[in-house]
Enzyme design. Structure first.
Site, short mmCIF file in Angstrom:
data_model
loop_
_atom_site.label_atom_id
_atom_site.label_comp_id
_atom_site.label_asym_id
_atom_site.label_seq_id
_atom_site.Cartn_x
_atom_site.Cartn_y
_atom_site.Cartn_z
N ARG A 223 0.85 -1.19 0.00
CA ARG A 223 0.00 0.00 0.00
C ARG A 223 0.89 1.24 0.00
O ARG A 223 1.99 1.24 0.58
CB ARG A 223 -0.87 0.03 1.26
CG ARG A 223 -2.11 -0.84 1.16
CD ARG A 223 -3.11 -0.28 0.13
NE ARG A 223 -4.35 -1.02 0.09
CZ ARG A 223 -4.66 -1.97 -0.78
NH1 ARG A 223 -3.77 -2.33 -1.70
NH2 ARG A 223 -5.84 -2.56 -0.77
N HIS A 271 -1.29 1.18 -9.60
CA HIS A 271 -2.02 0.26 -8.71
C HIS A 271 -2.76 -0.80 -9.52
O HIS A 271 -3.98 -0.96 -9.40
CB HIS A 271 -2.98 1.05 -7.81
CG HIS A 271 -3.44 0.26 -6.61
ND1 HIS A 271 -3.72 0.82 -5.40
CD2 HIS A 271 -3.68 -1.07 -6.44
CE1 HIS A 271 -4.10 -0.11 -4.55
NE2 HIS A 271 -4.08 -1.28 -5.16
P1 NDP Z 1 -2.74 -11.51 4.27
O1 NDP Z 1 -3.60 -10.93 5.33
O2 NDP Z 1 -3.07 -12.88 3.77
O3 NDP Z 1 -1.23 -11.55 4.76
C1 NDP Z 1 -0.60 -10.47 5.39
C2 NDP Z 1 0.80 -10.88 5.82
O4 NDP Z 1 1.46 -9.73 6.34
C3 NDP Z 1 0.79 -11.94 6.92
O5 NDP Z 1 1.84 -12.85 6.74
C4 NDP Z 1 1.04 -11.11 8.18
O6 NDP Z 1 1.66 -11.80 9.24
C5 NDP Z 1 1.96 -10.04 7.64
N1 NDP Z 1 1.95 -8.90 8.53
C6 NDP Z 1 0.92 -8.09 8.87
N2 NDP Z 1 1.31 -7.16 9.77
C7 NDP Z 1 2.62 -7.39 10.01
C8 NDP Z 1 3.58 -6.78 10.85
N3 NDP Z 1 3.26 -5.74 11.65
N4 NDP Z 1 4.83 -7.28 10.85
C9 NDP Z 1 5.15 -8.33 10.06
N5 NDP Z 1 4.28 -8.97 9.23
C10 NDP Z 1 3.02 -8.49 9.20
O7 NDP Z 1 -2.73 -10.48 3.08
P2 NDP Z 1 -2.57 -10.76 1.50
O8 NDP Z 1 -1.34 -11.54 1.27
O9 NDP Z 1 -3.83 -11.29 0.93
O10 NDP Z 1 -2.41 -9.26 0.94
C11 NDP Z 1 -1.36 -8.43 1.38
C12 NDP Z 1 -1.55 -7.01 0.90
O11 NDP Z 1 -1.28 -6.90 -0.49
C13 NDP Z 1 -2.96 -6.42 1.01
O12 NDP Z 1 -3.29 -6.07 2.33
C14 NDP Z 1 -2.83 -5.20 0.12
O13 NDP Z 1 -2.26 -4.14 0.87
C15 NDP Z 1 -1.81 -5.65 -0.94
N6 NDP Z 1 -2.45 -5.83 -2.25
C16 NDP Z 1 -2.03 -5.04 -3.28
C17 NDP Z 1 -2.56 -5.19 -4.54
C18 NDP Z 1 -2.06 -4.37 -5.68
O14 NDP Z 1 -2.64 -4.43 -6.78
N7 NDP Z 1 -0.99 -3.61 -5.52
C19 NDP Z 1 -3.61 -6.17 -4.82
C20 NDP Z 1 -3.98 -6.95 -3.68
C21 NDP Z 1 -3.42 -6.77 -2.44
P3 NDP Z 1 0.98 -13.08 9.93
O15 NDP Z 1 1.16 -14.19 8.92
O16 NDP Z 1 1.77 -13.30 11.16
O17 NDP Z 1 -0.46 -12.73 10.16
C1 OXD Z 2 -6.57 -4.96 -3.34
C2 OXD Z 2 -6.00 -4.05 -4.34
O1 OXD Z 2 -6.32 -4.80 -2.14
O2 OXD Z 2 -6.40 -4.11 -5.50
O3 OXD Z 2 -7.29 -5.88 -3.75
O4 OXD Z 2 -5.11 -3.28 -3.99
#
Ligand code: NDP
Ligand code: OXD
Length: 308
Positions: A223, A271
């Protein structure tokens, strides 16, 4: 009972067609045509309307049309309303493609060759095997793990970082703030796939960059507010970082005079690293509605205490 969709209207038409084919018994409405408000049981939106349960008193599930949920205020939604995010195969596949493309671009010096071509300069850089390149992924969630799974088939040395301890095949896993520097020290290409929370806001800053080896590069697909823009510009200027692929910014879009637009070491995309795909998203939404009706756990249910 009805389903209300409030996001990109073009994809909404596809959702409507898919609902008509797969769940003809569920009346489907596209915002602003809400149908009968008290019949809305399910709402899918990028950002929910204000006072969502006041407007839709019989709402049972809110579906975020994104994988991330920071685009709306989770605390403003009633605590008993389940919030489900997109963890559907289409969005995962898109992210695997984009992140792999960006990692390979750095691995094979593509940004340097693009610059050289513009300068009319023919100069070969040494080609290293993937097994000599260390790729680190911040975030070992649905997307981070899928990206690592693909990179593993290419033979990269892999590491990953999460909040709680994880185990991922072929990946050296690190957990928590205290283990982050150890991972960064061993990372040539860093991919950010974290959710935006108070803990991760501004995490891509000069302190983090300093832990990376000189010449490392960044793929930022989390993000916008994860990234400290002046810190990235500084790191690129001094050569500490060699390049960045940036898909998410704060704000979006960037103002026309923002230095990222024309920066020779930044590849900027609007994005689009991944997008929810109607076909697979509707499958997942309908599966979740069936689960909800059967009292089974929902796929992609947001944990309010973690904020993602
Ligand atoms: P998930 O919720 O499945 O995974 C998030 C991961 O981040 C987990 O492993 C979690 O740890 C880790 N995490 C969260 N907070 C912390 C922290 N403080 N310190 C260390 N690790 C942390 O999310 P997704 O994989 O589905 O998606 C991730 C992100 O990708 C979305 O939230 C969004 O921001 C971004 N995204 C971007 C897109 C784009 O087009 N650019 C499209 C889709 C998503 P733990 O395993 O311990 O819970
Ligand atoms: C999502 C994105 O979070 O598109 O799905 O960024």
């Amino acid at each position: 009972m009805s389903f209300l969709y409030k996001a990109d209207p073009v994809r909404g038409m596809e959702w409507a067609r898919l609902f008509a084919a797969k769940a003809p018994d569920v009346p489907f409405h596209i915002w602003p045509d809400i149908g009968q408000a008290d019949r809305v049981r399910y709402l899918a939106a990028w950002v929910p309307p204000p006072d969502v349960t006041g407007q839709f008193p019989n709402l049972e599930i809110f579906f975020s049309t994104g994988a991330g949920i920071d685009q709306f205020d989770l605390a403003a939604l009633p605590p008993e309303l389940p919030v489900v995010r997109m963890a559907e195969p289409g969005i995962v596949a898109g992210m695997v493609e984009y992140a792999t493309m960006a990692v390979l671009a750095f691995h094979r010096d593509l940004p340097a060759y693009i610059r050289q071509q513009r300068e009319g300069r023919w100069a070969a850089h040494r080609v290293y095997p993937a097994s000599k390149r260390r790729v680190g992924v911040l975030g070992l969630g649905v997307l981070g793990c899928a990206v690592l799974g693909q990179l593993r088939t290419l033979g990269f040395q892999l590491s990953g970082w999460s909040r709680t301890r994880r185990q991922v095949d072929g990946v050296t896993c690190y957990a928590g703030q205290e283990e982050l520097p150890a991972m960064l020290t061993n990372t040539d290409i860093l991919v950010c796939l974290l959710p935006l929370t108070p803990e991760t806001r501004g995490i891509l800053n000069s302190t983090l960059f300093q832990h990376l080896p000189r010449g490392a590069s960044l793929v930022h697909v989390g993000r916008g507010a994860h990234l400290d823009h002046p810190a990235l510009l500084d790191a690129l200027e001094t050569g500490w970082l060699s390049g960045a692929v940036v898909d998410v910014t704060d704000p979006e879009p960037l103002p026309p005079d923002h230095p990222f637009w024309a920066h020779p070491k930044i590849l900027l995309t609007p994005h689009i690293a991944s997008m929810t795909q109607p076909e697979t998203a509707v499958e997942q939404v309908l599966a979740n509605i069936r689960r909800h009706e059967a009292g089974e756990p929902l796929i992609g249910l947001v944990d309010r205490s973690r904020g993602y």
